[in-house]
Design a protein around this motif. Structure first.
Motif, short mmCIF file in Angstrom:
data_model
loop_
_atom_site.label_atom_id
_atom_site.label_comp_id
_atom_site.label_asym_id
_atom_site.label_seq_id
_atom_site.Cartn_x
_atom_site.Cartn_y
_atom_site.Cartn_z
N PHE A 63 -28.65 41.70 36.22
CA PHE A 63 -27.47 42.41 36.71
C PHE A 63 -27.28 43.72 35.95
CE2 PHE A 63 -22.97 43.41 36.31
CZ PHE A 63 -22.65 43.63 37.64
N LEU A 74 -26.39 34.85 44.53
CA LEU A 74 -27.30 34.59 43.41
C LEU A 74 -28.36 33.59 43.86
CD1 LEU A 74 -24.61 34.08 40.62
CD2 LEU A 74 -26.06 36.08 40.94
N ILE A 117 -30.52 30.97 42.64
CA ILE A 117 -30.60 30.15 41.43
C ILE A 117 -31.65 29.05 41.59
CG2 ILE A 117 -28.28 30.68 40.57
CD1 ILE A 117 -27.33 28.04 41.76
N HIS A 145 -30.06 36.10 34.58
CA HIS A 145 -29.21 36.71 35.61
C HIS A 145 -28.38 37.84 35.01
CE1 HIS A 145 -29.84 33.02 38.14
NE2 HIS A 145 -29.89 33.97 39.06
N ILE A 200 -22.69 36.10 34.16
CA ILE A 200 -22.83 36.49 35.55
C ILE A 200 -21.92 35.69 36.48
CG2 ILE A 200 -24.79 34.96 36.07
CD1 ILE A 200 -24.33 38.60 37.27
N ALA A 211 -19.08 37.19 38.84
CA ALA A 211 -19.10 36.94 40.28
C ALA A 211 -17.71 36.52 40.78
CB ALA A 211 -20.14 35.87 40.61
N HIS A 263 -29.02 31.74 32.87
CA HIS A 263 -27.81 32.56 32.95
C HIS A 263 -28.05 33.90 32.26
CE1 HIS A 263 -25.92 29.09 34.56
NE2 HIS A 263 -26.07 28.40 33.45
#
Length: 134
Positions: free
Chosen positions: A20, A59, A61, A16, A43, A47, A13
């Motif tokens: 971002f 995303l 993942i 991400h 994130i 979102a 996380h």
């Protein structure tokens, strides 16, 4: 143990979040969207906020060699958003696990989650006939 290891994110996380912030948030295009969001949220929280304002966020993942995609999308897709999703269909199909979330509020309900691209496209009337015949 070296103290330089402390500079690495503790979990995916955080990765991400930093991606971002570094790669998207600073771009002129993103700034031009004038989205209202809490910069302190992670994130996934961002979102949700973005999808409630009409933006789609995808995303990747992927974890442990299992390709996973999580998409947050508004309930009311524009014509251009539907066209973009049609163009991305073959790419979206490459993920072995898919979760598409279409929140009505910041609290996600089970009815807001799709685990099939086809089911999502059918529900939101995204016609693949034209895009598959190109």
């Amino acid at each position: 143990m070296s103290s330089s290891l402390n500079c690495y994110p503790k979990n995916r996380h955080q990765i991400h979040d930093s991606s971002f912030e570094d790669e998207i948030e600073k771009t002129p295009y993103f700034k031009s969207l004038n989205l209202n969001y809490n910069k302190e949220r992670g994130i996934f929280g961002k979102a949700i906020e973005f999808s409630l304002q009409g933006m789609i966020m995808l995303l990747n993942i992927t974890d442990r060699n299992i390709t996973k995609m999580q998409m947050y999308a508004p309930k009311n897709l524009s014509y251009l958003q539907k066209q973009s999703l049609k163009e991305l269909y073959s790419l979206l199909q490459t993920f072995s696990e898919v979760k598409i979330i279409t929140p009505s509020t910041e609290i996600i309900d089970k009815k807001d989650i799709y685990t099939s691209i086809e089911g999502y496209f059918e529900t939101y009337q995204i016609d693949l006939v034209d895009s598959l015949n190109k």
